[in-house]
Design an enzyme around this catalytic site. Structure first.
Site, PDB file in Angstrom:
ATOM      1  N   GLY A   1       0.822  -1.217   0.000  1.00  9.19           N
ATOM      2  CA  GLY A   1       0.000   0.000   0.000  1.00  9.19           C
ATOM      3  C   GLY A   1       0.848   1.256   0.000  1.00  9.19           C
ATOM      4  O   GLY A   1       2.023   1.222  -0.375  1.00  9.19           O
ATOM      5  N   ALA A   2       0.241   2.385   0.416  1.00  4.28           N
ATOM      6  CA  ALA A   2       0.879   3.712   0.329  1.00  4.28           C
ATOM      7  C   ALA A   2       1.433   3.875  -1.094  1.00  4.28           C
ATOM      8  O   ALA A   2       2.611   4.150  -1.301  1.00  4.28           O
ATOM      9  CB  ALA A   2       1.966   3.878   1.385  1.00  4.28           C
ATOM     10  N   LEU A   3       0.553   3.676  -2.046  1.00  2.04           N
ATOM     11  CA  LEU A   3       0.967   3.569  -3.449  1.00  2.04           C
ATOM     12  C   LEU A   3       1.452   4.900  -4.002  1.00  2.04           C
ATOM     13  O   LEU A   3       0.964   5.965  -3.622  1.00  2.04           O
ATOM     14  CB  LEU A   3      -0.204   3.056  -4.294  1.00  2.04           C
ATOM     15  CG  LEU A   3      -0.777   1.703  -3.865  1.00  2.04           C
ATOM     16  CD1 LEU A   3      -1.904   1.287  -4.804  1.00  2.04           C
ATOM     17  CD2 LEU A   3       0.297   0.620  -3.811  1.00  2.04           C
ATOM     18  N   HIS A   4       2.429   4.816  -4.902  1.00  4.16           N
ATOM     19  CA  HIS A   4       2.949   6.003  -5.575  1.00  4.16           C
ATOM     20  C   HIS A   4       3.142   5.665  -7.058  1.00  4.16           C
ATOM     21  O   HIS A   4       2.865   4.535  -7.485  1.00  4.16           O
ATOM     22  CB  HIS A   4       4.260   6.459  -4.919  1.00  4.16           C
ATOM     23  CG  HIS A   4       5.254   5.355  -4.732  1.00  4.16           C
ATOM     24  ND1 HIS A   4       5.873   4.729  -5.788  1.00  4.16           N
ATOM     25  CD2 HIS A   4       5.709   4.733  -3.613  1.00  4.16           C
ATOM     26  CE1 HIS A   4       6.685   3.792  -5.339  1.00  4.16           C
ATOM     27  NE2 HIS A   4       6.600   3.752  -4.019  1.00  4.16           N
ATOM     28  N   GLU A   5       3.661   6.645  -7.810  1.00  2.49           N
ATOM     29  CA  GLU A   5       3.827   6.465  -9.259  1.00  2.49           C
ATOM     30  C   GLU A   5       4.639   5.221  -9.602  1.00  2.49           C
ATOM     31  O   GLU A   5       4.439   4.617 -10.650  1.00  2.49           O
ATOM     32  CB  GLU A   5       4.531   7.687  -9.859  1.00  2.49           C
ATOM     33  CG  GLU A   5       3.606   8.860 -10.121  1.00  2.49           C
ATOM     34  CD  GLU A   5       2.518   8.544 -11.151  1.00  2.49           C
ATOM     35  OE1 GLU A   5       2.794   7.791 -12.097  1.00  2.49           O
ATOM     36  OE2 GLU A   5       1.398   9.034 -10.979  1.00  2.49           O
TER      37      GLU A   5
ATOM     38  N   HIS B   1       4.629   2.288  -8.069  1.00  5.40           N
ATOM     39  CA  HIS B   1       3.711   1.138  -8.082  1.00  5.40           C
ATOM     40  C   HIS B   1       2.825   1.185  -9.333  1.00  5.40           C
ATOM     41  O   HIS B   1       2.595   0.179  -9.990  1.00  5.40           O
ATOM     42  CB  HIS B   1       2.772   1.170  -6.871  1.00  5.40           C
ATOM     43  CG  HIS B   1       3.437   0.981  -5.549  1.00  5.40           C
ATOM     44  ND1 HIS B   1       3.550   1.986  -4.620  1.00  5.40           N
ATOM     45  CD2 HIS B   1       4.010  -0.112  -4.984  1.00  5.40           C
ATOM     46  CE1 HIS B   1       4.165   1.526  -3.550  1.00  5.40           C
ATOM     47  NE2 HIS B   1       4.461   0.259  -3.738  1.00  5.40           N
TER      48      HIS B   1
END
Ligand code: PAF
Length: 279
Positions: free
Chosen positions: A30-34, A36
């Site tokens: 989780g804590a997704l960013h570009e 991912h």
């Protein structure tokens, strides 16, 4: 986009897919960013459907404090996943995955686990091996995608798949960087303003190493790196190593036909950042 928290439900859905449907899988905490999202976009291109798991795996944290403070942003994550047309999200609880026994299995990754991160994060790779193997059993993907930022993890997962004859192709994807060069990481959101400002130095130093590699020897390069950090008191070098890409063994001499990579771990205050560069 379908979201499942239970193993049985996600398995039922996967079993109901038309025969021959190819499944791409992106495991995340989780804590997704570009970074991912780029894995998911690649998985979308190469498969009929994409499954993403969001699970902050307790057994891979060697410090309870890190586990507690790991950023959790499930609502934002789900809308980001929708925006890249993810098909299935699996969001189990620790109870669902581990029942009442939150422990890892013990793995032998032929020594890959004892290098670099392994020296500083006791039991970390057993935790990673345990969860990734379990997720592969549940999701049964054809291809699974991992970022090269965690290069050691990527090599360890490739090893696990071969040793356990798991029928999945592991795809390593290039590191996604902020405009100033900082490798994208869920941990970046926890940096203070001051630490965030100086953190791009890590990649700048790795680029310098890439330029010097082949002209200076490994010890001189280590000196160079240590001196750079001495000049920046907000960053504390934990380790720097040049290693063979396949074996992860520290370099002795540059051998022809071998690939090398520089690896680094740095504390920016309480936040531990890792990065690497192919040489
Ligand atoms: O790289 C990560 O986010 C985690 O180590 C992984 C592969 C999702 C396992 O928990």
């Amino acid at each position: 986009m379908l979201v499942f928290a239970k193993i049985k439900s996600v398995q039922q859905k996967i079993k109901s897919l038309k025969k021959g449907t190819s499944i791409g899988f992106v495991p995340t905490m989780g804590a997704l960013h570009e970074g991912h999202l780029s894995l998911i976009k690649q998985a979308k291109k190469e498969n009929d459907i994409v499954v993403v798991s969001i699970f902050v795996n307790p057994t891979q944290f060697n410090k309870q404090e890190d586990l507690i403070n790991y950023p959790k942003t499930i609502d934002v994550d789900l809308s980001l996943l929708k925006s890249v047309f993810c098909d299935i999200v699996f969001t189990p609880t620790a109870q669902e995955i581990y029942r009442n026994n939150i422990t890892s299995k013990s793995f032998n990754f032929d020594g890959l686990e004892h290098q670099m991160e392994g020296k500083f994060r006791d039991g970390h790779f057993d935790g990673v091996g345990t969860i990734v193997k379990r997720l592969f059993e549940i999701v049964t993907p054809h291809k699974a995608y991992f970022g090269e930022k965690d290069f050691q993890q990527l090599q360890i997962i490739k090893k696990m798949v071969v040793k356990n004859q798991i029928p999945v192709k592991i795809i390593g994807c290039e590191i996604f960087r902020e405009k100033d060069g900082l490798a994208m990481s869920s941990r970046n959101s926890r940096l203070t303003k001051e630490h965030r400002k100086v953190a791009p130095l890590i990649y700048k130093i790795l680029q310098k190493v890439k330029t010097e590699f082949g002209t200076k020897n490994a010890l001189d390069i280590l000196d160079l790196v240590e001196n750079e950090f001495k000049n920046q008191p907000l960053l504390e070098l934990e380790y720097f190593e040049i290693a063979n890409e396949d074996t992860l063994q520290p370099i002795k001499n540059i051998e022809p036909k071998q690939k090398y990579r520089a690896f680094i771990a740095v504390f920016a205050g309480k936040i531990r950042l890792i990065d690497n560069i192919s040489l």
